[in-house]
Design a protein around this motif. Structure first.
Motif, PDB file in Angstrom:
ATOM      1  N   GLN A  37       0.832  -1.203   0.000  1.00  0.00           N
ATOM      2  CA  GLN A  37       0.000   0.000   0.000  1.00  0.00           C
ATOM      3  C   GLN A  37       0.866   1.253   0.000  1.00  0.00           C
ATOM      4  O   GLN A  37       0.577   2.229  -0.702  1.00  0.00           O
ATOM      5  N   SER A  87     -15.226  13.977   1.789  1.00  0.00           N
ATOM      6  CA  SER A  87     -15.940  13.006   2.623  1.00  0.00           C
ATOM      7  C   SER A  87     -15.014  12.502   3.733  1.00  0.00           C
ATOM      8  O   SER A  87     -13.812  12.319   3.521  1.00  0.00           O
ATOM      9  N   TYR A 124      -5.102   3.584   7.521  1.00  0.00           N
ATOM     10  CA  TYR A 124      -6.410   3.239   6.965  1.00  0.00           C
ATOM     11  C   TYR A 124      -6.850   4.184   5.851  1.00  0.00           C
ATOM     12  O   TYR A 124      -7.991   4.147   5.416  1.00  0.00           O
ATOM     13  N   GLY A 125      -5.947   5.054   5.420  1.00  0.00           N
ATOM     14  CA  GLY A 125      -6.255   5.892   4.260  1.00  0.00           C
ATOM     15  C   GLY A 125      -6.634   7.327   4.546  1.00  0.00           C
ATOM     16  O   GLY A 125      -7.195   7.991   3.671  1.00  0.00           O
ATOM     17  N   SER A 167     -10.930  11.315   3.877  1.00  0.00           N
ATOM     18  CA  SER A 167     -10.342  10.165   3.194  1.00  0.00           C
ATOM     19  C   SER A 167     -10.973   9.997   1.821  1.00  0.00           C
ATOM     20  O   SER A 167     -12.141  10.359   1.613  1.00  0.00           O
ATOM     21  N   GLU A 168     -10.203   9.442   0.883  1.00  0.00           N
ATOM     22  CA  GLU A 168     -10.743   9.165  -0.442  1.00  0.00           C
ATOM     23  C   GLU A 168     -11.693   7.973  -0.405  1.00  0.00           C
ATOM     24  O   GLU A 168     -12.591   7.858  -1.233  1.00  0.00           O
ATOM     25  N   ASP A 169     -11.498   7.079   0.547  1.00  0.00           N
ATOM     26  CA  ASP A 169     -12.382   5.918   0.727  1.00  0.00           C
ATOM     27  C   ASP A 169     -12.906   5.950   2.165  1.00  0.00           C
ATOM     28  O   ASP A 169     -12.392   5.259   3.045  1.00  0.00           O
ATOM     29  N   ASP A 171     -15.700   4.952   3.482  1.00  0.00           N
ATOM     30  CA  ASP A 171     -16.349   3.733   3.981  1.00  0.00           C
ATOM     31  C   ASP A 171     -15.314   2.749   4.534  1.00  0.00           C
ATOM     32  O   ASP A 171     -15.532   2.116   5.569  1.00  0.00           O
ATOM     33  N   LYS A 172     -14.207   2.620   3.828  1.00  0.00           N
ATOM     34  CA  LYS A 172     -13.130   1.746   4.296  1.00  0.00           C
ATOM     35  C   LYS A 172     -12.575   2.254   5.625  1.00  0.00           C
ATOM     36  O   LYS A 172     -12.368   1.482   6.563  1.00  0.00           O
TER      37      LYS A 172
END
Length: 226
Positions: A37, A87, A124-125, A167-169, A171-172
């Motif tokens: 990652q 978001s 975690y992003g 974060s770009e993701d 939900d993750k």
């Protein structure tokens, strides 16, 4: 002589035993996944800056002033000097039990605990983070000064503490944080960790303090040179 040499080698082996990797297969896979990652993120950063360089070179001859302005805007955003909206989630740190109930004074959140949370968010992003309205950047320092936890020169001495994370993701990020056991580490220090549902539009403020640039100086212009 041979006996003495063998004895010396055995002594060194006992004194400095070979450190063996005791991680199991799942831990190795998790570490490999983190490294992969990190590699993807670094490649993405390289690609982004190559695009900036290419754009700058293409526009330099036609409109050098505009090209410099666009590059400066990108650099300011990467450095955290601009407000960002995206978001994300909010994390609230508060007292788990009141001081009256426990009969003791609740201390400030420890720098190590706060840094552990930030490292977990980054893994975690998380892209942008602010704590109590203070933007975190690469040079942000979290430390204990005279018994007070400070972010650079800002003291975290009151609860609740609000952390905004973009974060770009999202939900993750939300799922990973809810599955994490970090709240147990906070509970040991009598602190609760509350994670909000994903938020479509969350604003993280710009970094307010001045950034000190060290080990850099303007390049001397040589007359007659490029």
């Amino acid at each position: 002589m041979i006996f003495g040499l063998m004895l010396g080698i055995q002594y060194q082996t006992i004194k400095n035993p070979i450190e063996r990797d005791t991680r199991d297969m799942w831990q190795l896979r998790e570490d490999l996944k983190k490294e992969q990652q990190l590699q993807l993120e670094l490649l993405s950063e390289i690609r982004k800056y190559n695009e900036v360089i290419e754009s700058h070179e293409n526009k330099d001859s036609a409109d050098p002033e505009n090209a410099l302005k666009e590059t400066l805007a990108v650099l300011k955003e990467d450095a955290g000097l601009t407000e960002v909206t995206g978001s994300g989630i909010t994390i609230t740190i508060d007292k788990l039990f009141s001081e009256k109930l426990l009969g003791i004074e609740i201390q400030d959140i420890s720098p190590d605990l706060l840094k552990r949370l930030i490292n977990e968010l980054n893994s975690y992003g998380a892209k942008e983070i602010s704590i109590q309205g203070r933007r975190l950047i690469n040079s942000t320092v979290i430390r204990d000064i005279n018994g007070q936890t400070k972010i650079d020169n800002f003291s975290l001495h009151s609860y609740p503490i609000e952390i905004k994370v973009i974060s770009e993701d999202v939900d993750k990020l939300y799922n990973r944080m809810n599955a994490s056991t970090t709240d147990e580490d906070f509970a040991i220090d009598n602190l609760s960790l509350t994670i909000s549902d994903p938020i479509d539009e969350l604003t993280v403020p710009a970094y307010e303090d001045s950034i000190r640039v060290r080990n850099m100086k303007p390049k001397e212009i040589i007359e007659g040179g490029d």
